[in-house]
Every structure is written in C-alpha cells, then in structure tokens.
Write an enzyme that holds these catalytic residues in place. Structure first.
Site, mmCIF file in Angstrom:
data_model
loop_
_atom_site.group_PDB
_atom_site.id
_atom_site.type_symbol
_atom_site.label_atom_id
_atom_site.label_comp_id
_atom_site.label_asym_id
_atom_site.label_seq_id
_atom_site.Cartn_x
_atom_site.Cartn_y
_atom_site.Cartn_z
ATOM 1 N N GLU A 217 7.788 6.691 -8.055
ATOM 2 C CA GLU A 217 8.186 7.724 -7.072
ATOM 3 C C GLU A 217 7.992 9.123 -7.660
ATOM 4 O OE1 GLU A 217 8.951 6.962 -3.980
ATOM 5 O OE2 GLU A 217 9.643 4.877 -4.066
ATOM 6 N N ASN B 176 6.049 9.685 2.450
ATOM 7 C CA ASN B 176 5.553 8.318 2.690
ATOM 8 C C ASN B 176 4.195 8.053 2.057
ATOM 9 O OD1 ASN B 176 7.813 7.731 4.209
ATOM 10 N ND2 ASN B 176 6.869 8.371 6.133
HETATM 11 ZN ZN LIG Z 1 9.561 4.531 -2.096
#
Ligand SMILES: [Zn+2]
Ligand SMILES: NC(=O)c1ccc[n+]([C@@H]2O[C@H](COP(=O)([O-])OP(=O)(O)OC[C@H]3O[C@@H](n4cnc5c(N)ncnc54)[C@H](O)[C@@H]3O)[C@@H](O)[C@H]2O)c1
Length: 364
Positions: free
Chosen positions: A188, A248
């Site tokens: 992330e 996203n």
């Molecule tokens: Zn994620």
C-alpha cells in the site's frame, strides 16, 4: 395529501487528528483524561494484540475512566463477520455500556473495520478512536472512516462510513510485526508513492532493507507521508465520488486475483500484481512509460512482492469478477491509472478511466 419537509442539511464537522509518534500510549491516555470523550471505554482488539498491547492500554485507561472493558476475538480475517460483531455488542450490553461510552479499536485492519462498525451502530453510534498496530492499518484502514464486515457473499459488503474521533499511531508497535505483515503494508505504501508522492517512492526504492530492519525514524516518515496523502484525499472526497478512486490503483485487478486465489494470495500480494497489470494497461494505452513500469516492478521484487499471477486462471473469469466489483459501474470496468510515478492520469476532470474488456484481455 400533505407534504412536510424535514430539513437536514449536513454540515457536521467530522474532522479529526492523526497523531503519530513513539511510545504514544501514555500521552494518548493523559489526552483522554484532560479531554474525555466518554465516561466508560471499551477496548476492542484481537487475541494477538491483546497480549502485546491490550492489557497495557487497559491498565492505563483504568486510571482515568469510570469503567473500562477489554474485549478480544481470535485474530484473523475470518473473524470479521456478523457473528463476532454481535458477540462484541452483546458483551458490551451485558456490561452495561450505554450511549456515554466510547470504543477504542486497538489492532490491525480487521479490528479497525469491525470495531469501527460496532461503534457506528452501537446505540445508534458511539465515538471511537483508532489505534492501529499494523502497517496496513497505520497507512490505510484507520483513516477515512470506511468500516465493514465480510459476508459469505464477499468482503466488506456490510458497513458504514463512520469517522473516528482521532487516530493514535504508536510507531513502536510496528516492531513486533513479522516481515510478512510489513510487506503487506509496504504494498500500500508503494501505491501511495505511485499515485501521489514521487519522493516517497524514491525513499522506498533506496531504503527497502531498512524498512524490514524496523528503522523507526524511516517508518515514522513513511507512515506520516502516507497518512497525509490519504487524509488529503478523504478530505476532498469522503464518499469516493472521484478523487478517492485514485486509492484504488491496482485494486481492480488485484481484488479479482485475490478473490480467485480463494484468498490464499494476500491482499498486499494481489494488489502488487494488480498494480503491475494495471500499469501495463496504462503503458498500452500510451498514458505511462515502460521505463517507469519497470522501475516500479523492481521495487516490488526487491520488497519480495510478486509481479505475476502465480496460478493459471481464465482471463474471462477475472474480467467477470471485475464487473461485479463495487468499483465498476453498470458492468463497465473502471481503473485509476498512473501517468507518472507520483501522479494519476486525469481525463475530463475524472480520475477513473473506463477500460474496454479487450484492453484487459491483451495484458492477460
Ligand atoms: Zn488495499
Ligand atoms: N477500512 C479501510 O479503508 C481498509 C483499508 C485497507 C484494509 N482494510 C481491511 O484491513 C484488513 C487487513 O488489515 P491487516 O493487514 O492489518 O490485518 P490484521 O488486522 O488481520 O492483522 C494482521 C496480523 O497481525 C497481527 N498484529 C496486529 N498488530 C500487531 C503487532 N503490532 N505486532 C504483531 N502482530 C500484530 C494481527 O493479530 C493479525 O494476526 C482487511 O480486513 C481489509 O479489508 C480496510
């Protein structure tokens, strides 16, 4: 017929602070003493984090609160369900916790999502504080107010947007994570670099090894930059109508892969592959350069993250599951794609691009 109108213009201030530091529990509790948000507090955590930090936090809290309760459930995504939510609620009700209570979500993203959703609905909503203890939770799940549980029909399908009162990040808690959990978060973190912060990307590129050596100053810097990005994005688009979609990146294909692996591939691993494949789509569309994509792949490989799907899968199956994903609109697949490291492509003011099935087939 008569029509009466109830005017409810939403002008509530849901702002909150994210506090990042080392050995934060003492400061956190004295802050609560000076500025209490409730009379009684329930700490919700999982079985691992209870042992590591739960008891300690409870004993500090006991000194300042009228009533406290420490509740835990067995660690793991499997527990992020309706049954566990009900159990927590029942135990709070039995213990006499009412509307003057607050909840503290102490743990990773599973605890944060589940406990946040309990807070959203308990006696129609009580305040809660996020105390994230995984890298994923620090940089992602604790910020933004998305709370949810899983159902047999899919992950995160039942939930609420419910913002915490504050987020308390004690970087020292990250030192008890294993390398696998660091890697989960790092996927992330790299994503934040690609979508919004070239310097962050460069820092990870140069210092991947130090991250796995739990360099506290480096981890603090990284967490701070990611929280700033997520905070800014959520501030501008809380309900994901446009800008929030940049978060996203890698997740449209990533979720489909995660799903088809029957969750044997972790989220971090899946989005790492997802970012490479969505990156390839961006290259094929002429939006992004091949050199940048190669550079990103090297960073993933260096961090021990995969860049290819490790099993055989019919591309059509992946495409159909992308179409029923929460992110797609009326069966059209949308993605947010980079145009440079540190920048997401935008067309007609929109950050999500409609992608033709044929283009996706090509990259598979
Ligand atoms: Zn994620
Ligand atoms: N709400 C959001 O916006 C959002 C964003 C990203 C992810 N999520 C959710 O977050 C979840 C994944 O979060 P996660 O990766 O933190 O998983 P997790 O909460 O299951 O934590 C991973 C493991 O680490 C353990 N752990 C936690 N803190 C520790 C510590 N300090 N030291 C040692 N062990 C520790 C946990 O007990 C668990 O076994 C998923 O359910 C996902 O859907 C939500």
């Amino acid at each position: 017929m008569s029509t009466l109108r109830v005017n409810l213009k939403n002008n509530a201030d849901n702002s909150y602070d994210i506090k990042i530091g080392q050995d934060m529990f003492g400061d956190f509790i004295s802050g609560l003493k000076d500025d209490p948000i409730a009379h009684s507090y329930v700490i919700v955590t999982d079985s691992n984090v209870r042992e590591l930090y739960g008891e300690k936090l409870k004993s500090l809290l006991d000194e300042i609160a009228d009533k406290t309760l420490l509740l835990d459930f067995p660690a793991g995504e499997m527990q992020k369900n309706r049954e566990v939510k009900s159990e927590i609620e029942d135990r709070m009700l039995e213990a006499g916790f009412g509307r003057d209570s607050a909840l503290i979500a102490l743990g990773g993203g599973v605890v944060g999502d589940l406990a946040g959703y309990v807070a959203a609905t308990y006696t129609r909503g009580i305040p809660y504080i996020q105390v994230p203890t995984t890298l994923v939770a620090c940089v992602d799940s604790s910020i933004g107010g998305k709370t949810a549980i899983d159902t047999p029909h899919g992950k995160n399908l039942i939930g609420a947007f419910y913002q915490p009162q504050s987020v308390i990040i004690d970087i020292n808690t990250l030192t008890t994570l294993g390398p696998e959990e660091i890697r989960e978060g790092l996927a992330e973190v790299i994503k934040y670099g690609i979508i919004a912060d070239y310097e962050l990307f460069e820092l990870i590129e140069k210092k991947t090894g130090d991250i796995f050596n739990y360099d506290i100053n480096l981890l603090s810097l990284i967490v701070e930059r990611c929280c700033r990005i997520k905070g800014d994005v959520v501030e501008n688009d809380e309900k994901e109508s446009n800008l929030r979609k940049i978060l996203n990146f890698g997740h449209t294909i990533g979720h489909a892969i995660e799903n088809h692996s029957n969750y044997t591939l972790t989220h971090g691993n899946s989005i790492s592959i997802g970012m490479v494949l969505e990156g390839l789509i961006a290259v094929n569309l002429g939006i992004w350069t091949e050199d940048d994509l190669e550079r990103v792949k090297s960073v993933f490989i260096n961090a021990g993250l995969p860049v290819e799907i490790p099993f055989d899968i019919d591309p059509e199956k992946l495409i159909s599951s992308m179409k029923i994903d929460k992110k797609s609109r009326a069966g059209v697949i949308e993605m947010s794609l980079p145009e440079a490291i540190g920048k997401i492509y935008r067309i007609d003011g929109k950050y999500a691009v409609k992608i033709d099935d044929e283009i996706i087939r090509e990259v598979f």
